[in-house]
Design an enzyme around this catalytic site. Sequence first.
Site, PDB file in Angstrom:
ATOM      1  N   ASN A   1       0.868  -1.182   0.000  1.00 28.47           N
ATOM      2  CA  ASN A   1       0.000   0.000   0.000  1.00 28.47           C
ATOM      3  C   ASN A   1       0.904   1.230   0.000  1.00 28.47           C
ATOM      4  OD1 ASN A   1      -1.822   2.041   0.465  1.00 28.47           O
ATOM      5  ND2 ASN A   1      -2.287   1.431   2.577  1.00 28.47           N
TER       6      ASN A   1
ATOM      7  N   LYS B   1       0.091   4.255  -0.326  1.00 25.41           N
ATOM      8  CA  LYS B   1      -0.562   5.437   0.259  1.00 25.41           C
ATOM      9  C   LYS B   1      -0.294   6.673  -0.622  1.00 25.41           C
ATOM     10  CE  LYS B   1       0.075   3.393   4.767  1.00 25.41           C
ATOM     11  NZ  LYS B   1       0.082   3.588   6.219  1.00 25.41           N
TER      12      LYS B   1
ATOM     13  N   HIS C   1      -9.428   1.021   5.138  1.00 25.84           N
ATOM     14  CA  HIS C   1      -8.141   1.234   5.799  1.00 25.84           C
ATOM     15  C   HIS C   1      -8.358   2.184   6.975  1.00 25.84           C
ATOM     16  CE1 HIS C   1      -4.042   2.513   6.565  1.00 25.84           C
ATOM     17  NE2 HIS C   1      -3.644   1.432   5.915  1.00 25.84           N
TER      18      HIS C   1
ATOM     19  N   GLU D   1      -6.811   4.641   7.966  1.00 25.72           N
ATOM     20  CA  GLU D   1      -6.636   6.060   7.636  1.00 25.72           C
ATOM     21  C   GLU D   1      -7.891   6.621   6.961  1.00 25.72           C
ATOM     22  OE1 GLU D   1      -2.902   5.538   5.604  1.00 25.72           O
ATOM     23  OE2 GLU D   1      -1.979   5.008   7.525  1.00 25.72           O
TER      24      GLU D   1
ATOM     25  N   GLU E   1      -5.267  -5.053  10.842  1.00 28.77           N
ATOM     26  CA  GLU E   1      -4.234  -4.023  11.029  1.00 28.77           C
ATOM     27  C   GLU E   1      -4.498  -3.268  12.336  1.00 28.77           C
ATOM     28  OE1 GLU E   1      -2.293  -2.832   7.092  1.00 28.77           O
ATOM     29  OE2 GLU E   1      -4.074  -1.599   7.312  1.00 28.77           O
TER      30      GLU E   1
ATOM     31  N   GLY F   1       2.657   2.104  10.818  1.00 28.64           N
ATOM     32  CA  GLY F   1       3.636   3.180  10.676  1.00 28.64           C
ATOM     33  C   GLY F   1       4.377   3.534  11.954  1.00 28.64           C
TER      34      GLY F   1
ATOM     35  N   SER G   1       3.523  -2.259  10.387  1.00 29.03           N
ATOM     36  CA  SER G   1       4.977  -2.287  10.603  1.00 29.03           C
ATOM     37  C   SER G   1       5.636  -3.617  10.227  1.00 29.03           C
ATOM     38  CB  SER G   1       5.316  -1.904  12.047  1.00 29.03           C
ATOM     39  OG  SER G   1       4.949  -0.558  12.290  1.00 29.03           O
TER      40      SER G   1
ATOM     41  N   GLY H   1       2.800  -1.174   4.330  1.00 24.40           N
ATOM     42  CA  GLY H   1       2.845   0.235   3.968  1.00 24.40           C
ATOM     43  C   GLY H   1       4.264   0.667   3.636  1.00 24.40           C
ATOM     44  N   GLY H   2       4.937   1.269   4.602  1.00 23.45           N
ATOM     45  CA  GLY H   2       6.250   1.872   4.370  1.00 23.45           C
ATOM     46  C   GLY H   2       7.255   0.963   3.673  1.00 23.45           C
TER      47      GLY H   2
END
Length: 250
Positions: free
Chosen positions: A11, A13, A97, A99, A167, A173, A212, A233-234
């Site tokens: 993802n 983002k 999600h 967010e 999640e 994150g 994470s 994600g990251g």
Amino acid sequence: MNQRKKLVVGNWKMNGNKASLAEAQTMAAGAASVSPFADLAICPPATLAGWLADTLKDTGVALGGQNCHTEARGAFTGDISAEMWADLGARYVIVGHSERREYHGETDAIVAAKAAAAARAGLEAIICVGESLGQRDAGEALQVVGGQLAASIPDAIAAKPFVVAYEPVWAIGTGRTPTAAQVAEMHAAIRDGLRARIGKAAETCKVLYGGSVKPENARELMHVENVDGALVGGASLKAADFLAIAQACS
Ligand code: PEP
């Protein structure tokens, strides 16, 4: 031993630009080496989706959207429908999600409507659920996630393939992750919730862990019972990290 092949979804983002296409190309080139044990997908920002559709076409990496509208078309400035993602060749779309739930006020009912839209368009919704730190600390995690799951799966989707992503909001994150035992407990509860909701189809429904996930912790997390892959994600922004996470599924 279940027959669910692992799925690792990146993802991106609101990250990435044209230079990121090189990362996607490297991911596509590396997909064959992880394909015996993991399928891959990338969910880019909309600005890169057309380019990625071309870059990923006929590679082992599927395309996904990060969100979709509930309607197929219409006067909804700035929105993208599930049908549009399907038209681009996407296989997946993330819905709910945390967010989106937090910054866009998306309720379980909205998430369910988006998941239904995904099914209508022939996409597999990746339905996200997860508790906050306060809910975890209050001992409410199982109850909260069970409630989100039940209310975010629309009746319309029951006979079609979809994916669930657990999640924990406090792990996204932050570099923090739940223990393997906490992940196992939650994923077992989600599997039970799916059985109650969709019967035998629950055995083939993939339940991803997200929050994470990094190359360093992926092997442990990916081998927890009932974990069928990762929503990343990251660490999905760099091909080397993303492929290393997929490699850890072996
Ligand atoms: C996510 O946003 O879905 C996510 C899991 O992010 P990160 O891997 O950066 O925690």
